[in-house]
Design a protein around this motif. Structure first.
Motif, PDB file in Angstrom:
ATOM      1  N   GLN A 176      76.702  20.656  89.370  1.00 50.82           N
ATOM      2  CA  GLN A 176      75.612  20.690  90.312  1.00 50.82           C
ATOM      3  C   GLN A 176      74.859  18.921  89.873  1.00 50.82           C
ATOM      4  OE1 GLN A 176      74.652  22.730  86.492  1.00 50.82           O
ATOM      5  NE2 GLN A 176      74.734  25.176  87.577  1.00 50.82           N
ATOM      6  N   ALA A 177      75.427  18.420  88.941  1.00 53.90           N
ATOM      7  CA  ALA A 177      74.835  17.294  89.193  1.00 53.90           C
ATOM      8  C   ALA A 177      75.238  15.882  90.631  1.00 53.90           C
ATOM      9  CB  ALA A 177      75.298  16.403  88.536  1.00 53.90           C
ATOM     10  N   LEU A 178      76.008  16.377  91.535  1.00 53.63           N
ATOM     11  CA  LEU A 178      76.913  15.430  92.388  1.00 53.63           C
ATOM     12  C   LEU A 178      76.068  16.219  93.696  1.00 53.63           C
ATOM     13  CD1 LEU A 178      78.625  14.911  94.991  1.00 53.63           C
ATOM     14  CD2 LEU A 178      80.321  17.009  94.173  1.00 53.63           C
ATOM     15  N   GLU A 179      75.404  17.798  93.564  1.00 54.82           N
ATOM     16  CA  GLU A 179      74.654  17.933  94.799  1.00 54.82           C
ATOM     17  C   GLU A 179      73.397  17.870  94.339  1.00 54.82           C
ATOM     18  OE1 GLU A 179      75.349  22.225  95.203  1.00 54.82           O
ATOM     19  OE2 GLU A 179      77.774  21.932  95.849  1.00 54.82           O
ATOM     20  N   CYS A 180      72.592  17.685  93.058  1.00 54.19           N
ATOM     21  CA  CYS A 180      71.273  17.131  92.732  1.00 54.19           C
ATOM     22  C   CYS A 180      71.265  15.863  93.807  1.00 54.19           C
ATOM     23  CB  CYS A 180      70.907  17.096  91.597  1.00 54.19           C
ATOM     24  SG  CYS A 180      70.625  18.858  91.397  1.00 54.19           S
ATOM     25  N   GLY A 181      71.950  14.865  92.785  1.00 51.80           N
ATOM     26  CA  GLY A 181      72.095  13.484  93.909  1.00 51.80           C
ATOM     27  C   GLY A 181      71.945  13.358  94.857  1.00 51.80           C
ATOM     28  N   LEU A 198      80.075  13.946  77.118  1.00 56.77           N
ATOM     29  CA  LEU A 198      80.833  14.122  77.675  1.00 56.77           C
ATOM     30  C   LEU A 198      80.654  14.789  78.391  1.00 56.77           C
ATOM     31  CD1 LEU A 198      84.087  14.501  79.206  1.00 56.77           C
ATOM     32  CD2 LEU A 198      83.956  16.633  77.525  1.00 56.77           C
ATOM     33  N   VAL A 199      79.376  15.186  78.845  1.00 55.17           N
ATOM     34  CA  VAL A 199      78.935  15.619  79.600  1.00 55.17           C
ATOM     35  C   VAL A 199      78.076  15.169  80.484  1.00 55.17           C
ATOM     36  CG1 VAL A 199      76.873  17.084  78.217  1.00 55.17           C
ATOM     37  CG2 VAL A 199      77.847  18.029  80.617  1.00 55.17           C
ATOM     38  N   GLU A 200      77.643  14.284  79.985  1.00 58.46           N
ATOM     39  CA  GLU A 200      76.664  13.535  80.742  1.00 58.46           C
ATOM     40  C   GLU A 200      77.413  12.317  81.201  1.00 58.46           C
ATOM     41  OE1 GLU A 200      73.326  13.508  81.248  1.00 58.46           O
ATOM     42  OE2 GLU A 200      72.152  14.733  79.402  1.00 58.46           O
ATOM     43  N   ASP A 201      77.958  11.791  81.081  1.00 59.21           N
ATOM     44  CA  ASP A 201      79.678  10.967  81.171  1.00 59.21           C
ATOM     45  C   ASP A 201      79.458  10.968  82.542  1.00 59.21           C
ATOM     46  OD1 ASP A 201      80.523   8.455  80.559  1.00 59.21           O
ATOM     47  OD2 ASP A 201      82.044   9.511  81.793  1.00 59.21           O
ATOM     48  N   ALA A 202      80.215  13.157  82.571  1.00 60.08           N
ATOM     49  CA  ALA A 202      80.305  13.803  84.035  1.00 60.08           C
ATOM     50  C   ALA A 202      79.305  13.683  84.576  1.00 60.08           C
ATOM     51  CB  ALA A 202      81.035  14.695  83.250  1.00 60.08           C
ATOM     52  N   ARG A 203      78.547  13.624  83.824  1.00 54.23           N
ATOM     53  CA  ARG A 203      77.526  14.038  85.258  1.00 54.23           C
ATOM     54  C   ARG A 203      77.096  12.808  86.365  1.00 54.23           C
ATOM     55  NH1 ARG A 203      72.186  18.083  84.473  1.00 54.23           N
ATOM     56  NH2 ARG A 203      71.409  15.558  82.729  1.00 54.23           N
ATOM     57  N   GLN A 204      76.937  11.635  85.897  1.00 57.99           N
ATOM     58  CA  GLN A 204      75.879  10.672  85.811  1.00 57.99           C
ATOM     59  C   GLN A 204      77.228  10.090  87.067  1.00 57.99           C
ATOM     60  OE1 GLN A 204      74.993   7.235  82.963  1.00 57.99           O
ATOM     61  NE2 GLN A 204      73.724   8.931  81.990  1.00 57.99           N
ATOM     62  N   HIS A 205      78.607  10.178  86.422  1.00 56.04           N
ATOM     63  CA  HIS A 205      79.380   9.494  87.191  1.00 56.04           C
ATOM     64  C   HIS A 205      79.527  10.290  88.758  1.00 56.04           C
ATOM     65  CE1 HIS A 205      80.736   7.155  83.585  1.00 56.04           C
ATOM     66  NE2 HIS A 205      80.269   6.203  84.723  1.00 56.04           N
ATOM     67  N   LYS A 222      86.389  23.142  80.857  1.00 58.81           N
ATOM     68  CA  LYS A 222      86.829  22.522  81.396  1.00 58.81           C
ATOM     69  C   LYS A 222      85.903  23.837  82.746  1.00 58.81           C
ATOM     70  CE  LYS A 222      91.712  22.285  80.720  1.00 58.81           C
ATOM     71  NZ  LYS A 222      93.136  21.675  81.104  1.00 58.81           N
ATOM     72  N   ALA A 223      86.006  24.457  83.052  1.00 55.89           N
ATOM     73  CA  ALA A 223      85.193  25.203  84.063  1.00 55.89           C
ATOM     74  C   ALA A 223      83.695  25.043  83.900  1.00 55.89           C
ATOM     75  CB  ALA A 223      85.459  26.812  84.318  1.00 55.89           C
ATOM     76  N   LEU A 224      82.763  25.002  82.629  1.00 54.83           N
ATOM     77  CA  LEU A 224      81.937  24.870  82.132  1.00 54.83           C
ATOM     78  C   LEU A 224      81.535  23.652  82.564  1.00 54.83           C
ATOM     79  CD1 LEU A 224      78.877  25.599  82.166  1.00 54.83           C
ATOM     80  CD2 LEU A 224      79.802  25.156  79.096  1.00 54.83           C
ATOM     81  N   LEU A 225      82.054  22.668  82.461  1.00 53.84           N
ATOM     82  CA  LEU A 225      82.131  21.004  82.930  1.00 53.84           C
ATOM     83  C   LEU A 225      82.105  20.524  83.918  1.00 53.84           C
ATOM     84  CD1 LEU A 225      81.941  18.134  81.168  1.00 53.84           C
ATOM     85  CD2 LEU A 225      84.289  17.683  80.968  1.00 53.84           C
ATOM     86  N   LEU A 226      83.246  21.344  84.558  1.00 56.21           N
ATOM     87  CA  LEU A 226      83.148  20.958  86.398  1.00 56.21           C
ATOM     88  C   LEU A 226      81.751  21.537  86.184  1.00 56.21           C
ATOM     89  CD1 LEU A 226      86.657  22.397  87.305  1.00 56.21           C
ATOM     90  CD2 LEU A 226      85.813  19.891  87.633  1.00 56.21           C
ATOM     91  N   GLU A 263      67.273  15.272  94.594  1.00 55.37           N
ATOM     92  CA  GLU A 263      66.711  15.735  93.503  1.00 55.37           C
ATOM     93  C   GLU A 263      67.048  15.717  91.992  1.00 55.37           C
ATOM     94  OE1 GLU A 263      68.045  19.423  93.921  1.00 55.37           O
ATOM     95  OE2 GLU A 263      67.412  19.561  96.089  1.00 55.37           O
ATOM     96  N   PRO A 264      65.993  15.330  91.444  1.00 59.00           N
ATOM     97  CA  PRO A 264      66.237  15.349  89.436  1.00 59.00           C
ATOM     98  C   PRO A 264      67.354  15.394  89.327  1.00 59.00           C
ATOM     99  CG  PRO A 264      64.384  16.010  89.941  1.00 59.00           C
ATOM    100  CD  PRO A 264      64.756  15.818  91.578  1.00 59.00           C
ATOM    101  N   LEU A 265      67.766  14.945  87.928  1.00 60.14           N
ATOM    102  CA  LEU A 265      69.105  15.429  87.549  1.00 60.14           C
ATOM    103  C   LEU A 265      68.225  16.922  86.174  1.00 60.14           C
ATOM    104  CD1 LEU A 265      72.064  13.752  86.508  1.00 60.14           C
ATOM    105  CD2 LEU A 265      71.493  15.262  88.549  1.00 60.14           C
ATOM    106  N   GLU A 266      68.245  17.850  86.275  1.00 62.98           N
ATOM    107  CA  GLU A 266      67.609  18.557  85.056  1.00 62.98           C
ATOM    108  C   GLU A 266      68.538  18.184  84.064  1.00 62.98           C
ATOM    109  OE1 GLU A 266      67.615  23.106  85.095  1.00 62.98           O
ATOM    110  OE2 GLU A 266      66.968  22.541  87.745  1.00 62.98           O
TER     111      GLU A 266
END
Length: 202
Positions: A26-31, A78-85, A17-21, A35-38
Motif C-alpha cells: 500500500q505504501a509503495l502504491e501511494c508513493g 518494523l511496519v513503519e520501516d517497511a513502509r518507508q523503504h 507476514k502477509a499483513l506486513l507485505l 499520494e500521502p501515506l495514511e
C-alpha cells in the motif's frame, strides 16, 4: 500457524507476514502515485509490528532488480520501516528511474528483516572468507567513511566468498582486492525474507 525465527528470537506468523507485505505494498502504491501515506494506528496492529527493526525492500520487475533500499540499524517500528523503504526503493534508488504507476502491476516486492549487526573479529585478511557463511550471512564492510552491504540473497549470484568480498569492496568504492590487503571493519547479519508471491493469493 507456522512461526519463523531469526537469530535474536524475532518471530512472525504467516498471517503477520502477509499483513506486513500488505502495508508495504500500500505504501509503495501511494508513493508511486504521489499520494500521502495514511498514518498507522499501531495500537491496532500486531505487537511485533511495533518492535524496532531494520528492513531492506527489494523490488523486481520481470525477474530483474527494479530498486532496493533499506537500513542496517533499527530506529523505528518494523511496519513503519517497511513502509518507508518500500517508497524509497521505488523512488529513490539512484540506479533506476522512479517506478511509474503503469509498472505497479508488474512489480514484485520482497522484504528482508535484518537481525542486529555482529562484528567479526579477525587479524589476518586471508581468514575473512572462512568467517562468513555463504547463503546465510549478509555482510557489511566499512573503511573510513565508506560502507557497503550485500544481503544474503546476493550469494545466489556470487557464491564464492572471495568474489563476494571483492564485489562488495567495489560497491564500497574501493579496489576489489582491498579485503586481501587490509583488515577491515566487517559485520554480519541474517534476514527473514518475505516474498510477495509466497504470501498473497495472486
Amino acid at each position: 500457524m507456522l512461526l519463523e525465527k531469526a537469530m535474536d528470537g524475532f518471530e512472525l506468523t504467516n498471517d503477520e507476514k502477509a499483513l506486513l507485505l500488505k502495508h508495504a505494498r500500500q505504501a509503495l502504491e501511494c508513493g508511486v502515485r504521489g499520494e500521502p501515506l495514511e498514518p498507522l494506528d499501531l495500537s491496532k496492529l500486531p505487537t511485533v509490528f511495533k518492535t524496532h527493526a531494520a528492513t531492506f525492500v527489494t523490488l523486481t520487475k520481470d525477474g530483474m532488480l527494479r530498486g532496493c533500499i533499506g537500513a542496517l540499524e533499527a530506529t523505528i517500528s518494523l511496519v513503519e520501516d517497511a513502509r518507508q523503504h518500500a517508497v524509497a526503493a521505488a523512488l529513490q534508488d539512484y540506479r533506476f528511474p522512479p517506478v511509474q504507476p503503469s509498472e505497479l502491476g508488474d512489480i514484485r516486492l520482497e522484504l528482508s528483516i535484518l537481525t542486529p549487526l555482529e562484528r567479526l573479529d579477525y587479524t589476518e585478511p586471508g581468514d575473512l572468507p572462512k568467517l562468513i557463511q555463504p547463503g546465510v550471512d549478509g555482510v557489511v564492510l566499512r573503511q573510513d567513511w565508506q560502507r557497503a552491504t550485500f544481503l544474503p540473497q546476493v550469494w545466489e549470484k556470487i557464491p564464492s566468498p572471495e568474489d563476494f568480498l571483492s564485489r562488495l569492496c567495489e560497491k564500497m568504492g574501493a579496489q576489489p582486492d582491498l579485503w586481501r590487503r587490509k583488515t577491515l571493519s566487517v559485520f554480519t547479519y541474517r534476514v527473514i525474507k518475505i516474498h510477495e508471491e509466497e504470501n498473497t493469493d495472486t
